[in-house]
Write a protein that holds these residues in place. Structure first.
Motif, PDB file in Angstrom:
ATOM      1  N   THR A   1       4.995   7.843   7.950  1.00 22.75           N
ATOM      2  CA  THR A   1       5.835   6.379   7.644  1.00 22.75           C
ATOM      3  C   THR A   1       6.501   6.050   8.503  1.00 22.75           C
ATOM      4  OG1 THR A   1       6.252   7.723   5.633  1.00 22.75           O
ATOM      5  CG2 THR A   1       8.148   5.958   6.161  1.00 22.75           C
TER       6      THR A   1
ATOM      7  N   SER B   1      -6.042   4.053   6.562  1.00 22.61           N
ATOM      8  CA  SER B   1      -5.530   5.024   6.072  1.00 22.61           C
ATOM      9  C   SER B   1      -6.742   5.232   4.561  1.00 22.61           C
ATOM     10  CB  SER B   1      -5.134   3.752   5.087  1.00 22.61           C
ATOM     11  OG  SER B   1      -3.701   3.729   5.455  1.00 22.61           O
ATOM     12  N   TYR B   2      -7.601   4.268   4.202  1.00 21.30           N
ATOM     13  CA  TYR B   2      -8.705   4.473   3.323  1.00 21.30           C
ATOM     14  C   TYR B   2     -10.151   5.025   3.766  1.00 21.30           C
ATOM     15  CZ  TYR B   2      -5.523   2.508   0.343  1.00 21.30           C
ATOM     16  OH  TYR B   2      -4.426   2.711  -0.454  1.00 21.30           O
TER      17      TYR B   2
ATOM     18  N   GLU C   1       0.904  -1.190  -0.073  1.00 24.01           N
ATOM     19  CA  GLU C   1       0.003   0.167   0.007  1.00 24.01           C
ATOM     20  C   GLU C   1       0.652   0.859   0.090  1.00 24.01           C
ATOM     21  OE1 GLU C   1      -1.917   3.464   1.507  1.00 24.01           O
ATOM     22  OE2 GLU C   1       0.036   2.032   2.910  1.00 24.01           O
ATOM     23  N   ARG C   2       1.373   1.206   0.919  1.00 25.17           N
ATOM     24  CA  ARG C   2       2.615   2.423   1.057  1.00 25.17           C
ATOM     25  C   ARG C   2       3.677   2.578  -0.914  1.00 25.17           C
ATOM     26  NH1 ARG C   2       1.672   5.652   4.624  1.00 25.17           N
ATOM     27  NH2 ARG C   2       3.826   6.736   4.845  1.00 25.17           N
ATOM     28  N   GLU C   3       3.967   0.998  -1.024  1.00 27.94           N
ATOM     29  CA  GLU C   3       4.397   1.575  -2.393  1.00 27.94           C
ATOM     30  C   GLU C   3       3.807   2.311  -3.932  1.00 27.94           C
ATOM     31  OE1 GLU C   3       7.855   0.302  -4.717  1.00 27.94           O
ATOM     32  OE2 GLU C   3       8.047  -0.177  -2.621  1.00 27.94           O
ATOM     33  N   ILE C   4       2.101   1.782  -3.273  1.00 31.03           N
ATOM     34  CA  ILE C   4       1.966   2.638  -4.496  1.00 31.03           C
ATOM     35  C   ILE C   4       1.555   3.420  -3.791  1.00 31.03           C
ATOM     36  CG2 ILE C   4      -0.895   2.011  -5.447  1.00 31.03           C
ATOM     37  CD1 ILE C   4      -1.176  -0.605  -4.142  1.00 31.03           C
ATOM     38  N   ARG C   5       1.436   4.307  -3.455  1.00 30.48           N
ATOM     39  CA  ARG C   5       1.011   5.896  -2.706  1.00 30.48           C
ATOM     40  C   ARG C   5       2.732   6.297  -3.010  1.00 30.48           C
ATOM     41  NH1 ARG C   5      -2.437   6.865   2.219  1.00 30.48           N
ATOM     42  NH2 ARG C   5      -3.980   5.541   1.542  1.00 30.48           N
ATOM     43  N   GLN C   6       3.794   5.740  -3.437  1.00 28.08           N
ATOM     44  CA  GLN C   6       4.776   6.415  -3.913  1.00 28.08           C
ATOM     45  C   GLN C   6       5.176   6.988  -2.487  1.00 28.08           C
ATOM     46  OE1 GLN C   6       4.211   8.180  -7.038  1.00 28.08           O
ATOM     47  NE2 GLN C   6       3.974   6.660  -8.393  1.00 28.08           N
ATOM     48  N   LYS C   7       5.818   6.080  -1.577  1.00 28.31           N
ATOM     49  CA  LYS C   7       5.865   6.506  -0.497  1.00 28.31           C
ATOM     50  C   LYS C   7       7.731   6.600   0.173  1.00 28.31           C
ATOM     51  CE  LYS C   7       2.218   8.913   1.727  1.00 28.31           C
ATOM     52  NZ  LYS C   7       1.957  10.076   0.808  1.00 28.31           N
TER      53      LYS C   7
ATOM     54  N   ARG D   1      -8.653   9.084   6.040  1.00 26.96           N
ATOM     55  CA  ARG D   1      -8.355   9.736   5.521  1.00 26.96           C
ATOM     56  C   ARG D   1      -9.725  10.779   4.424  1.00 26.96           C
ATOM     57  NH1 ARG D   1      -3.250  10.189   2.677  1.00 26.96           N
ATOM     58  NH2 ARG D   1      -2.692   8.882   3.636  1.00 26.96           N
TER      59      ARG D   1
END
Length: 231
Positions: free
Chosen positions: A104, A137-138, A29-35, A141
């Protein structure tokens, strides 16, 4: 390979696997959001915490002797929490007066807790913590964004106008008609002909419309909005 006294059995493999899967889900999930930290970081943190917990639970069976040596597994879990402080500090930084990376760092901390819980034989709690993360998160937010939109935001205007009676009264009246509360109204300069006035308002109305209202007040020469530094 069954359950062995050494702690290297299918039960431990299953606990480690649960930690791997749940940590990977958070990392994905964090990868998809490019964190800043993504799939690899979170997976490594989760399985690392799981491995430390498993070692703490089963890794010293060959040196344990009744009445002579005792092991407290909770000590390793406590050190996992302390050690993650270094990773968390590495992703937190300050940019233009605002703190970045807190979410993060907190998520890394949560992922380690998920891995530890899975390895400690608490898969239900580990899954619940992971589900809670996705709910925040979803689910939370969008609600947070809506609350932010409802929050009264201060705005300032600098108005240059010709000196005349009841001018300030007319400016206050325009604020009221536009749905704003006046937080401050003060004169900053006057040269005998014109006066410069600063108006600070609070509300959720149309700031552009208020600017037009100010400009249409008789005697107003110029009106501009003073934007906050963080806009």
């Amino acid at each position: 390979m069954g359950l062995e006294p050494s702690g290297q059995g299918w039960l431990q493999v299953a606990e480690f696997g649960i930690a791997f899967v749940l940590s990977s889900l958070i990392g994905l999930e964090r990868e998809i959001r490019q964190k800043a930290a993504g799939l690899r970081t979170y997976t490594v943190v989760g399985v690392g915490a799981a491995l430390f917990t498993l070692v703490s639970k089963y890794g010293f069976s060959d040196v344990l002797h009744s009445g002579t040596v005792s092991v407290d597994p909770s000590r390793v879990a406590a050190q996992i929490v302390s050690g993650l402080g270094f990773i968390g500090a590495g992703v937190i930084f300050v940019q233009r007066g605002s703190v970045q990376g807190l979410t993060t760092a907190a998520t890394i901390w949560l992922t380690a807790a998920v891995g530890s819980a899975a390895a400690a034989g608490l898969p239900l709690l580990a899954a619940l913590a992971t589900a809670s993360y996705f709910l925040v998160s979803y689910g939370v937010r969008p609600l947070a964004h809506r609350l932010a939109a409802l929050r009264s935001v201060p705005a300032g205007f600098r108005i240059t106008c010709l000196q005349r009676p009841r001018l300030l009264h007319d400016l206050l009246e325009q604020c009221e008609h536009a749905g704003f509360d006046v937080a401050e109204l003060r004169t900053v300069s006057a040269d005998g002909t014109t006066t410069e006035v600063v108006v600070s308002v609070l509300g959720r109305g149309d700031l552009g419309g208020l600017t037009v209202r100010f400009a249409e007040v008789p005697g107003v020469v110029a009106c501009r909005r003073e934007r906050p530094a963080d806009e």
